[in-house]
Each structure stands twice: as C-alpha cells, then as structure tokens.
Design a protein around this motif. Structure first.
Motif, short mmCIF file in Angstrom:
data_model
loop_
_atom_site.label_atom_id
_atom_site.label_comp_id
_atom_site.label_asym_id
_atom_site.label_seq_id
_atom_site.Cartn_x
_atom_site.Cartn_y
_atom_site.Cartn_z
N ARG A 278 -12.27 43.34 38.27
CA ARG A 278 -13.68 43.03 37.51
C ARG A 278 -14.07 43.92 35.78
O ARG A 278 -13.08 44.81 35.79
N ASP A 279 -14.27 42.57 34.52
CA ASP A 279 -14.02 43.34 33.62
C ASP A 279 -15.25 44.40 33.40
O ASP A 279 -16.33 44.86 34.58
N GLN A 280 -15.06 45.54 32.80
CA GLN A 280 -16.83 46.04 32.53
C GLN A 280 -17.77 45.30 32.07
O GLN A 280 -18.42 44.11 31.64
N ARG A 281 -18.80 45.64 32.96
CA ARG A 281 -20.85 45.57 32.71
C ARG A 281 -20.89 45.24 31.28
O ARG A 281 -20.75 46.38 31.05
N THR A 282 -21.39 44.23 31.73
CA THR A 282 -21.83 44.58 29.48
C THR A 282 -24.04 43.98 29.89
O THR A 282 -23.18 43.11 30.60
N ASN A 283 -24.49 44.76 28.80
CA ASN A 283 -25.78 44.97 28.35
C ASN A 283 -26.27 44.42 30.03
O ASN A 283 -26.44 45.22 30.68
N ARG A 284 -27.07 43.27 30.17
CA ARG A 284 -27.86 43.24 30.97
C ARG A 284 -27.23 42.90 32.19
O ARG A 284 -27.33 42.91 33.75
N ARG A 285 -26.19 43.18 32.43
CA ARG A 285 -25.03 43.52 33.54
C ARG A 285 -25.39 44.40 34.47
O ARG A 285 -24.48 44.93 35.80
N ILE A 286 -25.23 45.68 33.40
CA ILE A 286 -25.41 46.97 33.75
C ILE A 286 -26.74 47.54 34.80
O ILE A 286 -27.66 46.30 34.47
N ARG A 287 -26.20 48.06 36.15
CA ARG A 287 -27.35 47.68 36.72
C ARG A 287 -27.79 49.78 36.88
O ARG A 287 -28.50 49.47 37.87
N ALA A 288 -27.86 50.04 36.27
CA ALA A 288 -28.36 51.86 36.77
C ALA A 288 -29.76 51.63 35.73
O ALA A 288 -29.54 50.46 34.49
N ARG A 289 -30.45 52.72 35.94
CA ARG A 289 -31.30 52.62 35.28
C ARG A 289 -31.32 53.59 33.97
O ARG A 289 -32.50 53.19 32.77
N GLU A 290 -31.00 54.47 34.00
CA GLU A 290 -30.42 55.90 33.02
C GLU A 290 -28.78 55.23 32.63
O GLU A 290 -27.66 55.29 33.80
N VAL A 291 -28.42 56.02 31.23
CA VAL A 291 -27.42 55.36 31.36
C VAL A 291 -26.84 56.37 29.95
O VAL A 291 -27.65 56.99 29.19
N ARG A 292 -25.54 57.45 29.68
CA ARG A 292 -25.68 58.28 28.99
C ARG A 292 -24.87 57.61 28.26
O ARG A 292 -23.70 56.81 28.21
N VAL A 293 -25.24 57.46 26.74
CA VAL A 293 -24.58 56.50 26.18
C VAL A 293 -23.85 56.80 24.74
O VAL A 293 -24.14 58.32 24.41
N VAL A 294 -22.56 56.03 23.83
CA VAL A 294 -22.06 56.75 23.29
C VAL A 294 -22.05 55.78 22.19
O VAL A 294 -21.85 54.42 22.50
N GLY A 295 -22.42 56.11 20.83
CA GLY A 295 -22.47 55.21 19.94
C GLY A 295 -21.04 54.54 19.11
O GLY A 295 -20.45 54.68 19.82
N SER A 296 -21.80 53.52 18.40
CA SER A 296 -20.15 52.85 18.26
C SER A 296 -19.68 53.54 17.47
O SER A 296 -18.35 53.67 17.23
N ASP A 297 -20.00 54.99 16.47
CA ASP A 297 -18.96 56.09 15.30
C ASP A 297 -18.48 56.78 16.56
O ASP A 297 -17.86 57.52 16.19
N GLY A 298 -18.73 56.88 17.54
CA GLY A 298 -18.37 58.04 18.56
C GLY A 298 -19.44 58.91 19.38
O GLY A 298 -19.15 59.72 20.05
N ALA A 299 -20.67 58.86 18.66
CA ALA A 299 -21.11 60.10 18.67
C ALA A 299 -22.00 59.95 19.95
O ALA A 299 -22.41 58.89 20.59
N GLN A 300 -21.90 61.02 20.24
CA GLN A 300 -22.91 61.37 21.98
C GLN A 300 -24.56 61.16 21.58
O GLN A 300 -25.11 62.13 21.06
#
Length: 245
Positions: free
Chosen positions: A13-35
């Motif tokens: 499978r490809d990476q899940r995107t947007n509404r396909r993501i199942r987790a309730r909480e996620v660790r986010v990396v910004g578009s500029d690479g910032a944590q």
C-alpha cells in the motif's frame, strides 16, 4: 470501513493520506521539516488544509504515527522521476551466444573472440558454445581446448562464471566481465544518463521556418514573379502594322 490505499499493481500500500489516516493522535512534521509535536488528527488535518497541502503518514508503526505536511502529488511525481533516473543509470546485462566448431578456422576464431571482448567490455556476459557434428562428438577434448583458449585470450576482461559443460551435442561455458570492467561499464552508463539529463531538449520546430514566416516568403516570391511577368509583357514589341497597298 476505510479501505487501504493500494498501488495499481495490487502490491504494497501507499502512504495513508488525510482522511485515510486512522490514528486519533499523530506526531506532525511541518512542510519545512520542523517538529510540531503530537496533536489530534483533526488539528493536524486543519494545519495541512490551511497550507493547501496534504497530511501524509510517513511512519505508521511509530507510537503515535508520524505524519508530514507535504504536497503528496508532487512527492509521488518526484519519487517516480527518481526511480526512472535510477533505472536509466542501471546496466542491463545481456547474454550473447558465440558459436564455434571444433574445426573453426583461425581467422574466424580471432574475429569471434574480438566481438566477444567488445561485448564483455560493455558489461555483458557471453555464452561460448562448441557445436559438435557427426563423429566430432567423440573428440570432446577439442571443444574443451577451444573453450580454454577463449578463456585465456579474454582473461584480462572476463572470468569464467560457468566452466565448460555438455548439453546434448553442445559444449558451452559462460564468461562474465571482471569487477573492474563491470564497474567501468556502470560508470559509462551513468555518464551517458547524466549527459542526456543535462542537455536541453531542442525547441519545437527548431531549424524549421515558422509557418507565418514561410507564408510571407511564399507571398513575396509570388509577387516578385507577377512583377517580372508584367514587366515582360510591357517590354514586348507590338506587332508591325500591315503596309498600305
């Protein structure tokens, strides 16, 4: 139930995107690479939406899963482009068959050995075959001697990958390029791919007159021809009047 997004071949499978993501909480990396830390999925989706980008799950096995804000369409395009460039830079190894006879003449032998050398220097393999006919099969040692001669003559560019063996009325061995020759062939392929990538494509219609310019030139030529014909008609002498009786 949310279905997993799969590749067109039905493989992984490809990476899940947007509404396909199942987790309730996620660790986010910004578009500029910032944590950006851990946040609810809805907050991460809102963040990506505000930037006009996608939220892509890049590490689904982490706790919590790691997601990155990115342009997913552009990301897939770049991946495909890199894969194509990598494939183009790979050496496609071919197996060339070279046929000899126990009574092959010396000049034929040298000619075929030269061709085999050139083929191996391109990073390919060679299958050298001795074909026995009639009672020649009773003298297999002649075939072995010829194959050994070929291996000896090409030892500076090739190694014996498969020693001589019989298969019906055929005796053959397989030669492969040495590590040095194979590395040189890979370098040449990479250089050719890099050169092809750096050279700009020719402009559409380069070297050909533009349609408008061609039409104008044709019109000028036609006008010049008409002008020449008019001048010729004016300069032509009028027929003499008949003499009075």
């Amino acid at each position: 139930m949310i279905r997993e997004q799969r590749s067109p071949r039905g493989g992984s499978r490809d990476q899940r995107t947007n509404r396909r993501i199942r987790a309730r909480e996620v660790r986010v990396v910004g578009s500029d690479g910032a944590q950006l830390g851990v946040m609810p999925l809805e907050a991460a989706l809102t963040l990506a939406r505000n930037e006009g980008l996608d939220l892509v799950e890049i590490s689904p096995m982490a706790q919590p899963p790691v997601c990155k804000v990115m342009d997913y369409g552009k990301f897939k395009y770049e991946e495909k482009k890199k894969a194509a460039e990598s494939k183009r830079a790979q050496v496609v190894v071919q197996l060339k068959e070279v046929k000899l006879r126990p009574k092959t003449e010396e000049h034929d032998y040298e000619f075929k050995v030269r061709n085999t050398r050139r083929f191996i220097e391109e990073g390919n393999k060679a299958k050298v075959v001795i074909q026995f006919r009639g009672r020649e099969i009773t003298h297999k040692e002649q075939g072995t001697a010829i194959l050994n001669d070929v291996a000896e003559d090409l030892k500076d560019v090739a190694v014996v990958e498969m020693p001589p063996r019989m298969e019906g009325r055929l005796m053959f061995m397989i030669l492969a390029p040495t590590a040095k020759i194979a590395q040189k062939a890979r370098e040449l392929v990479r250089q050719a791919a890099a050169s092809k990538k750096s050279s700009p494509p020719p402009a559409p219609g380069a070297g050909k007159p533009a349609p408008a310019a061609a039409a104008a030139a044709a019109a000028d030529a036609a006008a010049e021809a008409d002008k020449d014909s008019d001048e010729g008609a004016q300069e032509a002498p009028s027929p003499a009047a008949p003499a009075a009786p």
